[in-house]
Motif scaffolding. Structure first.
Motif, PDB file in Angstrom:
ATOM      1  N   VAL A 160       0.886  -1.262  -0.131  1.00 50.27           N
ATOM      2  CA  VAL A 160       0.063   0.018  -0.066  1.00 50.27           C
ATOM      3  C   VAL A 160       0.890   1.474  -0.025  1.00 50.27           C
ATOM      4  N   LEU A 199      -7.302   0.718   7.738  1.00 50.53           N
ATOM      5  CA  LEU A 199      -6.639   2.070   7.701  1.00 50.53           C
ATOM      6  C   LEU A 199      -6.019   2.468   8.909  1.00 50.53           C
ATOM      7  N   PHE A 238      -3.262   0.290   9.929  1.00 47.83           N
ATOM      8  CA  PHE A 238      -1.952   0.366   9.165  1.00 47.83           C
ATOM      9  C   PHE A 238      -1.173   1.533   9.574  1.00 47.83           C
ATOM     10  N   ILE A 239      -2.018   2.718   9.900  1.00 44.15           N
ATOM     11  CA  ILE A 239      -1.314   4.146  10.308  1.00 44.15           C
ATOM     12  C   ILE A 239      -0.666   3.957  11.723  1.00 44.15           C
ATOM     13  N   MET A 242      -9.085  12.259   4.636  1.00 44.59           N
ATOM     14  CA  MET A 242      -8.531  11.299   3.771  1.00 44.59           C
ATOM     15  C   MET A 242      -9.114  12.144   2.463  1.00 44.59           C
ATOM     16  N   SER A 300     -11.128   5.969   9.963  1.00 42.38           N
ATOM     17  CA  SER A 300     -10.291   5.148   9.646  1.00 42.38           C
ATOM     18  C   SER A 300     -10.200   3.687   9.940  1.00 42.38           C
ATOM     19  N   ALA A 330      -7.000  -0.359   4.357  1.00 41.98           N
ATOM     20  CA  ALA A 330      -5.624   0.309   3.727  1.00 41.98           C
ATOM     21  C   ALA A 330      -5.768   0.194   2.477  1.00 41.98           C
ATOM     22  N   ALA A 373      -7.581   3.034   0.875  1.00 38.53           N
ATOM     23  CA  ALA A 373      -6.619   4.243   1.004  1.00 38.53           C
ATOM     24  C   ALA A 373      -5.536   4.378  -0.153  1.00 38.53           C
ATOM     25  N   VAL A 393      -3.737  11.059   2.903  1.00 39.30           N
ATOM     26  CA  VAL A 393      -4.124  11.072   4.486  1.00 39.30           C
ATOM     27  C   VAL A 393      -3.478  11.964   5.368  1.00 39.30           C
TER      28      VAL A 393
END
Length: 162
Positions: free
Chosen positions: A4, A23, A26-27, A52, A59, A64, A67, A72
């Motif tokens: 990603v 997401l 992931f963040i 976003m 999120s 992810a 996105a 972001v």
């Protein structure tokens, strides 16, 4: 595993994750940006709000991979170098936080609200727009005061710049 790539807080970043990774995870886990909080994973609390492509989103409701290619902004990315964003400063000044768990999502929601309705917010609108964000500490009164103060300050700044 899928790769990603997206822009986070103005920086292009990449990471591998399972195609079912949210997401928010992931963040936090891949990028190490832990200001975005995980509260419910069901879009009920708003602790995970990020922007976003310029709009606030929860999120925990976006994969992810969905996105990928997006821009972001997290709570870590809204402040100018060394200074709080006006909404963050207003939350501090008006005691709009206590435990701080909901604060990143509240601030991100407020920034989006002010960007969309800037200078025209009233208490009823703020309360309505914050309905998707849950705070268990403050009773919302000081949060609403902070958002209204930030809206007025940012509107005055825009008028002075014109």
């Amino acid at each position: 595993m899928v790769k990603v790539t997206l822009t986070v807080n103005g920086r292009t970043v990449s990471g591998e994750c399972d195609d079912r990774t949210l997401l928010v995870h992931f963040i936090r886990e891949k990028l190490g940006l832990t200001g975005t909080h995980v509260g419910c994973d069901t879009t009920q609390c708003g602790a995970c709000v990020v922007h976003m492509d310029g709009k606030s989103v929860k999120s925990c409701s976006i994969l992810a991979v969905q996105a990928a290619g997006s821009s972001v902004t997290t709570i870590e990315g809204i402040a100018a170098q060394g200074e709080l964003h006006p909404v963050q400063a207003a939350f501090k000044e008006h005691h709009g936080l206590q435990c701080g768990f909901c604060t990143p999502g509240m601030v991100m929601t407020a920034v989006d609200m002010i960007n969309r309705h800037g200078g025209k917010l009233d208490e009823a609108t703020v309360r309505h727009q914050l309905e998707g964000n849950i705070c268990r500490c403050t009773g919302y009164h000081n949060i609403v005061k902070a958002v209204l103060a930030a809206d007025a300050e940012m509107a005055a700044g825009r008028q002075a710049a014109e």
